[in-house]
Enzyme design. Structure first.
Site, PDB file in Angstrom:
ATOM      1  N   ASP A 128       0.880  -5.218   4.123  1.00 46.09           N
ATOM      2  CA  ASP A 128       1.766  -6.313   4.580  1.00 46.09           C
ATOM      3  C   ASP A 128       3.133  -5.578   4.954  1.00 46.09           C
ATOM      4  OD1 ASP A 128       1.858  -9.266   4.541  1.00 46.09           O
ATOM      5  OD2 ASP A 128       3.965  -8.594   3.533  1.00 46.09           O
ATOM      6  N   HIS A 148      -6.283 -11.077   3.550  1.00 48.88           N
ATOM      7  CA  HIS A 148      -5.170 -10.371   3.807  1.00 48.88           C
ATOM      8  C   HIS A 148      -4.767  -9.337   2.528  1.00 48.88           C
ATOM      9  CE1 HIS A 148      -1.004  -9.634   4.854  1.00 48.88           C
ATOM     10  NE2 HIS A 148      -0.492 -10.080   3.780  1.00 48.88           N
TER      11      HIS A 148
END
Length: 320
Positions: free
Chosen positions: A108, A299
Site C-alpha cells: 500500500d 488489497h
C-alpha cells in the site's frame, strides 16, 4: 526488553532514534536485512505472518511503525510527511540498525516509499518489492487534479485532504473502522445493502470475519489507533501534490535494483491503473524479476494470502 535468544520465534520490540523522531520497530532473526513497510491504515502488525518464515530462512526482518503511525512519533506539521521524509526515515533506519543496505518491501503506501527509496538511494537497496501499489511514472499533471478529473470529487484521496474530517470519521469507532476496511477491501468483500457517506460508506460491517482475519487481529489494530488516531497516516495523503513537486528532478528516472511486484486479482487499487499497465512495468523497473497476480486476493495480500506472499518473497530474496 526481552533478549533475542529468549524469544526467537516472536518479534522483539524496541525504539530507535531516526532523523529526530523516535521510531518503534518489531524485529526477528539474523542475517541480511529485510525492511517491511506497512500501508494505511496499518502498522507493523500487518506483517505478523512474514516474520517467522523470513527469519527462519536466514534474514533479519524489521517492520517499523512508519512516521505518524502506532508507536512512532507523529509530527504535527502536515509537511513533515513528504516522500523525502519517508525515504529519509528508511535511510536513517538502515543506519540506526547498524546495516549498510537492505531489501525494502512495501505494501500500500509502504510500496511508494520502497520504490522511491530504490529510486533515490539504489546504493542502499539490495532489492525492492512492492505489494498492491506498482511503481508509476511521475506524470505531467498534479496527481490530485488528475484524480478529480478521472474519479470525481468523491474520490477518497480528495476526501482525505480536508483537515479533521476523515480523521474524525475513522476515529469515531476504530474497531468498526477496521472491520469495514479490512474486510471491505479484501477478496472476501460483500457490498453494503445501502452505501453510506464518507470513506467507510462503501464498506459493509461484516457479520462474520473471513478465515484470514480474527477478532484479535481487529482488536490489535483498533487499540493502536484508539491511542494514536489516524491523522499521522492521513497526512501522507495531504502531501501527494507536494511529492509530485519534490520529485521533479527524477522525471524519467528508472528503478535499477532487482524488483518484485505482487498484486491481487480483486485489489481495488488495480482500478487506478489503465488496462495493460502492468505489462509496461519493465520500462520503469528494468530489473523486474517477477510479477505475481494472486487469484481472488484483495488489497491486504500479506494478510489474506501469507503463504503465497512469503513464497514469492523468499524466491525473490534467494535470487539476490
Amino acid at each position: 526488553m526481552q533478549r533475542q535468544d529468549e524469544g526467537d520465534h516472536v518479534p522483539q520490540h524496541r525504539e530507535l532514534s531516526v532523523n529526530g523522531i523516535t521510531v518503534h520497530v518489531a524485529e526477528q532473526g539474523e542475517g541480511p536485512l529485510v525492511l517491511l513497510l506497512h500501508g494505511f491504515p496499518e502498522s507493523w502488525y500487518s506483517w505478523r505472518h512474514q516474520f517467522e518464515p523470513l527469519a527462519a530462512a536466514g534474514y533479519r526482518v524489521v517492520a517499523p511503525d512508519q512516521r505518524g503511525y502506532g508507536g512512532t512519533d507523529r509530527p504535527e506539521d502536515v509537511d513533515a510527511y513528504t516522500i523525502m521524509h519517508l525515504v529519509g526515515d528508511v535511510v536513517g533506519l538502515i543506519a540506526a540498525l547498524g546495516e549498510r543496505e537492505a531489501v525494502v518491501v512495501g505494501h500500500d503506501w509502504g510500496a511508494p516509499v520502497a520504490w522511491h527509496t530504490a529510486l533515490l538511494r539504489p546504493d542502499l537497496v539490495r532489492g525492492v518489492a512492492g505489494l498492491s501499489v506498482a511503481p508509476t511514472p511521475r506524470g505531467s499533471r498534479r496527481p490530485l487534479e488528475a484524480a478529480r478529473e478521472r474519479f470525481g470529487d468523491g474520490f477518497y484521496q480528495l476526501y482525505f485532504q480536508q483537515p479533521g474530517v476523515a480523521d474524525a470519521e475513522l476515529a469515531r469507532d476504530p474497531r468498526t473502522t477496521f472491520r469495514k476496511t479490512l474486510v471491505g477491501a479484501s477478496g472476501d468483500a460483500v457490498p453494503p445493502s445501502a452505501p453510506g457517506e464518507g470513506f467507510l460508506g462503501p464498506f459493509a460491517d461484516p457479520e462474520e470475519l473471513p478465515a484470514w482475519l480474527t477478532e484479535a487481529d481487529v482488536d490489535a489494530f483498533a487499540e493502536q489507533y484508539r491511542r494514536h488516531g489516524f491523522t499521522g497516516g492521513l497526512n501522507w495523503y495531504r502531501n501527494i501534490d507536494r511529492n509530485w513537486e519534490l520529485t521533479a528532478p527524477w522525471e524519467g528516472a528508472v528503478i535499477t535494483p532487482p524488483a518484485l511486484f505482487i498484486t491481487g486479482e480483486r485489489d481495488l487499487v488495480r482500478g487506478f491503473y489503465p488496462p495493460g499497465f502492468f505489462e509496461h512495468l519493465p520500462a520503469i523497473a528494468p530489473n523486474l524479476r517477477a510479477v505475481h497476480d494472486l487469484a481472488g486476493c484483495g488489497h491486504w495480500m500479506q494478510q489474506e494470502r501469507p503463504d503465497e506472499v512469503n513464497s514469492a518473497l523468499l524466491e525473490f530474496l534467494s535470487g539476490l
